[in-house]
Design a protein around this motif. Structure first.
Motif, PDB file in Angstrom:
ATOM      1  N   GLU A  39     -24.022 -67.817 -70.577  1.00 15.72           N
ATOM      2  CA  GLU A  39     -25.274 -67.092 -70.339  1.00 15.72           C
ATOM      3  C   GLU A  39     -25.856 -67.435 -68.968  1.00 15.72           C
ATOM      4  O   GLU A  39     -26.334 -66.550 -68.243  1.00 15.72           O
ATOM      5  CB  GLU A  39     -26.277 -67.437 -71.444  1.00 15.72           C
ATOM      6  CG  GLU A  39     -27.580 -66.663 -71.348  1.00 15.72           C
ATOM      7  CD  GLU A  39     -28.518 -66.982 -72.498  1.00 15.72           C
ATOM      8  OE1 GLU A  39     -29.720 -66.667 -72.381  1.00 15.72           O
ATOM      9  OE2 GLU A  39     -28.049 -67.547 -73.504  1.00 15.72           O
ATOM     10  N   GLN A  40     -25.787 -68.720 -68.606  1.00 21.74           N
ATOM     11  CA  GLN A  40     -26.299 -69.123 -67.285  1.00 21.74           C
ATOM     12  C   GLN A  40     -25.509 -68.475 -66.162  1.00 21.74           C
ATOM     13  O   GLN A  40     -26.077 -67.988 -65.179  1.00 21.74           O
ATOM     14  CB  GLN A  40     -26.226 -70.643 -67.152  1.00 21.74           C
ATOM     15  CG  GLN A  40     -27.197 -71.408 -68.042  1.00 21.74           C
ATOM     16  CD  GLN A  40     -27.016 -72.908 -67.929  1.00 21.74           C
ATOM     17  OE1 GLN A  40     -26.608 -73.420 -66.899  1.00 21.74           O
ATOM     18  NE2 GLN A  40     -27.310 -73.622 -69.012  1.00 21.74           N
ATOM     19  N   ILE A  41     -24.173 -68.456 -66.305  1.00 26.31           N
ATOM     20  CA  ILE A  41     -23.328 -67.865 -65.260  1.00 26.31           C
ATOM     21  C   ILE A  41     -23.578 -66.370 -65.149  1.00 26.31           C
ATOM     22  O   ILE A  41     -23.660 -65.814 -64.050  1.00 26.31           O
ATOM     23  CB  ILE A  41     -21.842 -68.156 -65.559  1.00 26.31           C
ATOM     24  CG1 ILE A  41     -21.561 -69.650 -65.396  1.00 26.31           C
ATOM     25  CG2 ILE A  41     -20.928 -67.349 -64.635  1.00 26.31           C
ATOM     26  CD1 ILE A  41     -20.182 -70.068 -65.858  1.00 26.31           C
ATOM     27  N   SER A  42     -23.727 -65.692 -66.287  1.00 20.73           N
ATOM     28  CA  SER A  42     -23.921 -64.240 -66.270  1.00 20.73           C
ATOM     29  C   SER A  42     -25.254 -63.839 -65.652  1.00 20.73           C
ATOM     30  O   SER A  42     -25.433 -62.689 -65.245  1.00 20.73           O
ATOM     31  CB  SER A  42     -23.829 -63.679 -67.693  1.00 20.73           C
ATOM     32  OG  SER A  42     -24.866 -64.193 -68.505  1.00 20.73           O
ATOM     33  N   CYS A  43     -26.186 -64.791 -65.580  1.00 20.21           N
ATOM     34  CA  CYS A  43     -27.492 -64.514 -64.965  1.00 20.21           C
ATOM     35  C   CYS A  43     -27.615 -65.095 -63.562  1.00 20.21           C
ATOM     36  O   CYS A  43     -28.670 -64.943 -62.927  1.00 20.21           O
ATOM     37  CB  CYS A  43     -28.609 -65.078 -65.850  1.00 20.21           C
ATOM     38  SG  CYS A  43     -28.704 -64.349 -67.492  1.00 20.21           S
TER      39      CYS A  43
ATOM     40  N   MET B  71     -18.428 -77.048 -83.080  1.00 19.15           N
ATOM     41  CA  MET B  71     -19.612 -76.175 -83.132  1.00 19.15           C
ATOM     42  C   MET B  71     -20.541 -76.461 -81.960  1.00 19.15           C
ATOM     43  O   MET B  71     -21.079 -75.540 -81.331  1.00 19.15           O
ATOM     44  CB  MET B  71     -20.338 -76.376 -84.458  1.00 19.15           C
ATOM     45  CG  MET B  71     -19.584 -75.820 -85.659  1.00 19.15           C
ATOM     46  SD  MET B  71     -20.335 -76.247 -87.242  1.00 19.15           S
ATOM     47  CE  MET B  71     -21.914 -75.397 -87.117  1.00 19.15           C
ATOM     48  N   GLU B  72     -20.715 -77.764 -81.647  1.00 20.95           N
ATOM     49  CA  GLU B  72     -21.559 -78.128 -80.501  1.00 20.95           C
ATOM     50  C   GLU B  72     -20.944 -77.635 -79.201  1.00 20.95           C
ATOM     51  O   GLU B  72     -21.650 -77.153 -78.310  1.00 20.95           O
ATOM     52  CB  GLU B  72     -21.735 -79.651 -80.458  1.00 20.95           C
ATOM     53  CG  GLU B  72     -22.582 -80.206 -81.590  1.00 20.95           C
ATOM     54  CD  GLU B  72     -22.613 -81.727 -81.594  1.00 20.95           C
ATOM     55  OE1 GLU B  72     -22.101 -82.327 -80.626  1.00 20.95           O
ATOM     56  OE2 GLU B  72     -23.132 -82.309 -82.563  1.00 20.95           O
ATOM     57  N   LEU B  73     -19.614 -77.756 -79.089  1.00 17.53           N
ATOM     58  CA  LEU B  73     -18.930 -77.271 -77.893  1.00 17.53           C
ATOM     59  C   LEU B  73     -19.077 -75.765 -77.750  1.00 17.53           C
ATOM     60  O   LEU B  73     -19.299 -75.252 -76.652  1.00 17.53           O
ATOM     61  CB  LEU B  73     -17.448 -77.656 -77.964  1.00 17.53           C
ATOM     62  CG  LEU B  73     -16.565 -77.189 -76.807  1.00 17.53           C
ATOM     63  CD1 LEU B  73     -17.060 -77.766 -75.483  1.00 17.53           C
ATOM     64  CD2 LEU B  73     -15.112 -77.586 -77.040  1.00 17.53           C
ATOM     65  N   SER B  74     -18.986 -75.043 -78.865  1.00 11.16           N
ATOM     66  CA  SER B  74     -19.144 -73.583 -78.838  1.00 11.16           C
ATOM     67  C   SER B  74     -20.537 -73.193 -78.349  1.00 11.16           C
ATOM     68  O   SER B  74     -20.690 -72.277 -77.532  1.00 11.16           O
ATOM     69  CB  SER B  74     -18.894 -73.018 -80.233  1.00 11.16           C
ATOM     70  OG  SER B  74     -19.096 -71.623 -80.246  1.00 11.16           O
TER      71      SER B  74
ATOM     72  N   SER C   4     -21.415 -71.164 -74.886  1.00 16.94           N
ATOM     73  CA  SER C   4     -22.230 -69.943 -74.917  1.00 16.94           C
ATOM     74  C   SER C   4     -23.405 -70.047 -73.954  1.00 16.94           C
ATOM     75  O   SER C   4     -23.747 -69.088 -73.257  1.00 16.94           O
ATOM     76  CB  SER C   4     -22.748 -69.683 -76.342  1.00 16.94           C
ATOM     77  OG  SER C   4     -21.683 -69.469 -77.231  1.00 16.94           O
ATOM     78  N   SER C   5     -24.021 -71.242 -73.918  1.00 15.59           N
ATOM     79  CA  SER C   5     -25.137 -71.461 -73.001  1.00 15.59           C
ATOM     80  C   SER C   5     -24.688 -71.375 -71.548  1.00 15.59           C
ATOM     81  O   SER C   5     -25.352 -70.746 -70.712  1.00 15.59           O
ATOM     82  CB  SER C   5     -25.767 -72.828 -73.278  1.00 15.59           C
ATOM     83  OG  SER C   5     -26.766 -73.140 -72.339  1.00 15.59           O
ATOM     84  N   LEU C   6     -23.536 -71.997 -71.231  1.00 16.63           N
ATOM     85  CA  LEU C   6     -23.014 -71.940 -69.867  1.00 16.63           C
ATOM     86  C   LEU C   6     -22.650 -70.512 -69.478  1.00 16.63           C
ATOM     87  O   LEU C   6     -22.896 -70.079 -68.352  1.00 16.63           O
ATOM     88  CB  LEU C   6     -21.786 -72.842 -69.740  1.00 16.63           C
ATOM     89  CG  LEU C   6     -22.031 -74.350 -69.790  1.00 16.63           C
ATOM     90  CD1 LEU C   6     -20.705 -75.109 -69.878  1.00 16.63           C
ATOM     91  CD2 LEU C   6     -22.814 -74.814 -68.571  1.00 16.63           C
TER      92      LEU C   6
END
Length: 410
Positions: free
Chosen positions: A390-394, A379-382, A386-388
């Motif tokens: 989001e960072q890449i997409s921005c 769950m922590e890895l997921s 997701s955070s990474l």
């Protein structure tokens, strides 16, 4: 050009508040040329400074002092300075000049290797990594140096202290390649073949525009470990770079031949293949692994029998797996039972072996905690992924590159 005495006076006067340290940093950068030109004379001045109270200034002097060519005799004199500094320095201040700190730590690594005492650098480098990291998820350029010393000292268990960290932040691709390659070798030394395979897999499948030597060496060990662990070499995953898929097999032909011979299950053919390519395996320092591949063929042949038969005599097992005697077959079966590689029982009276289904029902209370821990980690890895994402997409650079490539992809 300021004298060294003046620089030391500035260090002693400006090592208090954050503002003073910031001013000191500017002064030290202006004095770098003076320190390097007087590097041979800096030793006595280090005694005038406290590495815990004057970390930044001490670092600049120590980096200049340790970066010059040093004889074997002087190595022994400089090592205590470096080790003492790493143990006492302020993590906050070394991060103001991380390139200096890394240079000092690499000097330590070079010196213990020159003195042929790599074990002396293991504890200081581990301390240095923890002080340099902003989190345990960050891969520093010192990770690979630390693992190299663990390998040279054959102190493999020490490497696990950083290999068991989850790494998500990588600054330099080269650091990642070396970290995974050395990590694979350490896990091989500990016979943690599944972990080793994961490390080597990361090297082989990492993005690369041109084939690099370390990927070739990693693929050789990847083939050998795959055979020992699983009895076969899996195909490249789809996300493997086209460069690796096109070139790796071409540069590792003796190992591909070995895997092909292994697939036949014939001990004599595999032994002949090893003898044919023995010189190559020796030059690659892989003879130890190759011998383990050879011995694992017996295990692989026995595992194949469990997929077909419910009961076999030890003599039949010896014949089918190309072992010399029923006693040899019994020893291999007992070892595989002990290692939980098969589920079986041996009737000593009539020399028969009965193969069973996996007896683990996963209902015991002891299974709940490890399963729950694994779920929490996933769950922590997921969340992290997701955070990474989001960072890449921005990320502006990423969006610009995708924008340029979109017409071609369309």
């Amino acid at each position: 050009m300021e004298s060294v005495e003046a620089v030391v006076a500035h260090i002693q006067a400006l090592s208090g508040s954050h503002e003073e340290v910031a001013d000191l940093h500017s002064l030290l950068k202006q004095s770098e040329g003076a320190l390097r030109s007087r590097a041979a004379r800096l030793g006595p001045f280090l005694h005038q400074l406290d590495p815990s109270a004057h970390t930044l200034g001490y670092l600049f002097l120590l980096e200049a002092y340790s970066s010059r060519p040093i004889s074997r005799e002087l190595d022994e004199k400089i090592l205590p300075f470096i080790v003492g500094f790493i143990n006492s320095c302020s993590a906050e201040q070394i991060r103001l000049a991380p390139e200096k700190f890394i240079s000092v730590c690499k000097s330590l690594k070079d010196q213990v290797m020159q003195l042929q005492v790599p074990i002396r650098g293991i504890t200081p480098l581990r301390t240095a990594i923890r002080k340099l990291q902003t989190s345990s998820e960050q891969l520093t350029t010192l990770h690979s140096d630390y693992l190299l010393l663990c390998l040279l000292a054959k102190f493999y268990k020490a490497g696990l202290s950083i290999l068991d960290d989850d790494i998500f932040e990588v600054d330099q691709p080269r650091d990642h390649f070396l970290y995974c390659y050395y990590g694979g070798m350490i896990n091989i030394g500990l016979k943690r073949f599944r972990k080793a395979l994961g490390c080597l897999h990361n090297v082989v499948t990492a993005p690369m525009d041109a084939l690099i030597v370390i990927a070739v060496e990693a693929y050789k060990k990847y083939i050998l470990v795959s055979l020992i662990l699983n009895g076969q070499v899996p195909p490249f995953p789809k996300y493997t770079s086209s460069t690796a898929q096109r070139n790796l097999k071409r540069h590792t032909q003796p190992y591909i031949d070995l895997a092909d011979c292994y697939a036949t299950g014939t001990f004599s053919e595999l032994e002949a293949c090893i003898q044919t390519n023995l010189e190559k395996f020796q030059s690659d320092s892989n003879v130890g692994l190759v011998k383990q591949v050879l011995s694992s063929l017996y295990k692989c042949n026995i595992q194949r029998l469990t997929q077909t038969y419910l009961t076999l005599s030890l003599q039949d097992i010896a014949n089918a797996s190309q072992l010399k005697t029923p006693n040899d077959a019994e020893m291999h079966v007992l070892q595989m039972i002990q290692d939980a590689e098969i589920s079986a029982s041996i009737n000593q009276k009539d020399g028969m072996v009965s193969f069973h289904e996996d007896p683990e029902q996963y209902k015991i209370c002891g299974m709940i905690e490890p399963i729950d821990s694994l779920i929490q980690r996933l769950m922590e890895l997921s969340k992290k992924l997701s955070s990474l994402d989001e960072q890449i997409s921005c990320d502006l650079a990423h969006l610009t590159r995708i924008g340029k490539e979109r017409p071609r992809l369309d």
